[in-house]
Scaffold this active site. Sequence first.
Site, PDB file in Angstrom:
ATOM      1  N   ASP A   1       0.861  -1.187   0.000  1.00  0.00           N
ATOM      2  CA  ASP A   1       0.000   0.000   0.000  1.00  0.00           C
ATOM      3  C   ASP A   1       0.895   1.234   0.000  1.00  0.00           C
ATOM      4  O   ASP A   1       2.072   1.157   0.396  1.00  0.00           O
ATOM      5  CB  ASP A   1      -0.913   0.027   1.234  1.00  0.00           C
ATOM      6  CG  ASP A   1      -1.867   1.232   1.225  1.00  0.00           C
ATOM      7  OD1 ASP A   1      -2.465   1.494   0.162  1.00  0.00           O
ATOM      8  OD2 ASP A   1      -1.991   1.925   2.250  1.00  0.00           O
ATOM      9  N   SER A   2       0.320   2.352  -0.436  1.00  0.00           N
ATOM     10  CA  SER A   2       1.061   3.606  -0.385  1.00  0.00           C
ATOM     11  C   SER A   2       1.454   3.927   1.060  1.00  0.00           C
ATOM     12  O   SER A   2       2.469   4.563   1.301  1.00  0.00           O
ATOM     13  CB  SER A   2       0.196   4.729  -0.951  1.00  0.00           C
ATOM     14  OG  SER A   2      -1.004   4.833  -0.208  1.00  0.00           O
TER      15      SER A   2
ATOM     16  N   HIS B   1      -7.986   3.054   3.461  1.00  0.00           N
ATOM     17  CA  HIS B   1      -7.916   3.837   4.697  1.00  0.00           C
ATOM     18  C   HIS B   1      -9.297   4.016   5.343  1.00  0.00           C
ATOM     19  O   HIS B   1      -9.396   4.233   6.544  1.00  0.00           O
ATOM     20  CB  HIS B   1      -7.389   5.247   4.399  1.00  0.00           C
ATOM     21  CG  HIS B   1      -5.909   5.337   4.277  1.00  0.00           C
ATOM     22  ND1 HIS B   1      -5.216   4.759   3.252  1.00  0.00           N
ATOM     23  CD2 HIS B   1      -4.987   5.955   5.057  1.00  0.00           C
ATOM     24  CE1 HIS B   1      -3.933   5.024   3.394  1.00  0.00           C
ATOM     25  NE2 HIS B   1      -3.767   5.752   4.486  1.00  0.00           N
TER      26      HIS B   1
ATOM     27  N   CYS C   1     -11.331   2.843  -0.698  1.00  0.00           N
ATOM     28  CA  CYS C   1      -9.989   3.252  -0.288  1.00  0.00           C
ATOM     29  C   CYS C   1      -9.708   2.500   0.998  1.00  0.00           C
ATOM     30  O   CYS C   1     -10.550   2.468   1.905  1.00  0.00           O
ATOM     31  CB  CYS C   1      -9.931   4.752  -0.048  1.00  0.00           C
ATOM     32  SG  CYS C   1      -8.395   5.287   0.767  1.00  0.00           S
TER      33      CYS C   1
ATOM     34  N   CYS D   1      -4.273  -1.341  -2.242  1.00  0.00           N
ATOM     35  CA  CYS D   1      -4.440   0.101  -2.391  1.00  0.00           C
ATOM     36  C   CYS D   1      -5.286   0.311  -3.646  1.00  0.00           C
ATOM     37  O   CYS D   1      -4.920  -0.164  -4.729  1.00  0.00           O
ATOM     38  CB  CYS D   1      -3.064   0.746  -2.565  1.00  0.00           C
ATOM     39  SG  CYS D   1      -3.116   2.500  -2.949  1.00  0.00           S
TER      40      CYS D   1
ATOM     41  N   GLU E   1      -4.604   9.380   8.388  1.00  0.00           N
ATOM     42  CA  GLU E   1      -3.133   9.350   8.516  1.00  0.00           C
ATOM     43  C   GLU E   1      -2.666  10.184   9.709  1.00  0.00           C
ATOM     44  O   GLU E   1      -1.606   9.945  10.265  1.00  0.00           O
ATOM     45  CB  GLU E   1      -2.467   9.862   7.229  1.00  0.00           C
ATOM     46  CG  GLU E   1      -2.642   8.948   6.039  1.00  0.00           C
ATOM     47  CD  GLU E   1      -1.472   7.981   5.841  1.00  0.00           C
ATOM     48  OE1 GLU E   1      -0.338   8.350   6.141  1.00  0.00           O
ATOM     49  OE2 GLU E   1      -1.723   6.849   5.389  1.00  0.00           O
TER      50      GLU E   1
HETATM   51  N1  DGL Z   1      -4.986   3.409   0.636  1.00  0.00           N
HETATM   52  C1  DGL Z   1      -5.072   4.107  -0.630  1.00  0.00           C
HETATM   53  C2  DGL Z   1      -6.264   3.558  -1.425  1.00  0.00           C
HETATM   54  O1  DGL Z   1      -6.814   2.510  -1.111  1.00  0.00           O
HETATM   55  C3  DGL Z   1      -5.212   5.592  -0.540  1.00  0.00           C
HETATM   56  C4  DGL Z   1      -4.149   6.322   0.148  1.00  0.00           C
HETATM   57  C5  DGL Z   1      -3.392   7.266  -0.743  1.00  0.00           C
HETATM   58  O2  DGL Z   1      -3.959   8.275  -1.207  1.00  0.00           O
HETATM   59  O3  DGL Z   1      -2.231   7.002  -0.937  1.00  0.00           O
HETATM   60  O4  DGL Z   1      -6.639   4.181  -2.381  1.00  0.00           O
END
Ligand code: DGL
Length: 272
Positions: free
Chosen positions: A8-9, A192, A190, A71, A156
């Site tokens: 993931d990012s 997150h 997403c 991600c 975050e």
């Molecule tokens: N976790 C990333 C997703 O599922 C989003 C986070 C980011 O913007 O890097 O899209």
Amino acid sequence: MGPIGVFDSGYGGLTVLKEIIAELPAYDYIYLGDNARAPYGNRGFDTIHAYTLQCVQQLFDMGCPLVVLACNTASAKALRTIQQKDLPRIAPDNRVLGVIRPTTEMVGTITQTGEVGILATNGTISSESYPIEIAKFFPHVKVHQLACPMWVPLVENNEHENEGADFFVKEYLDKILSQSTNIDTLVLGCTHYPLLMKKIRQYLPGGVTVLAQGKIVAHSLKDYLKRHPEMEARLSKGGQQSYFTTDDPAIFDRMAEIFFGRAVAASKHLSL
Ligand code: DGL
């Protein structure tokens, strides 16, 4: 034999890894968070592709035959190019899977009204990946979309359970639901966003189902391994997890606990 790579990012993929481990505890996993360059959500196609490919290559170099892009942004912007152009060149026997397809494969079985809402980052929404993929499986389903750029920073920065988060949770939910009164299913597109689940439920009218991806992706991975015994045979089964971050491991470990729901094994720094 090697571990399953989960990328993931940043931290969001931990919400997916947690469910994957619950479903498939026997395998070994390496998690890689590109925290030094996160968030990816507002970045352009070429950047997201280059960053994601670099992380996938890194996980291959660490011995992972299979990588899950946990991600949505990377799955939306980089997955197809990696599968079609990069893999045949860099590692033709390895595989990279994403999180969008498993989600879109089942969303049409949940909605009763045939109208669903997708909440995701700018990158995922602008890619149109969700409407395109859902149309393949459920052409009758109408897809509404909304980018929620404030939600990742809230999470975050560990503000997701504080009062300040209420404003943006309510704002985006009101906006998506104002697109149609028939929306009965909302996809948290997403990784997150599940951390905002408590507040999301608080501001949602009854009768709207919220889908988080962790369990969906875990089921889909289990199914994939059943259908691909040749890949399954290449996965090591020591029940171990290790964590790598491109940023500061001390910060990663603190944040990982929030995303994972409990402490994870101490992470290590990785320079790309
Ligand atoms: N976790 C990333 C997703 O599922 C989003 C986070 C980011 O913007 O890097 O899209």
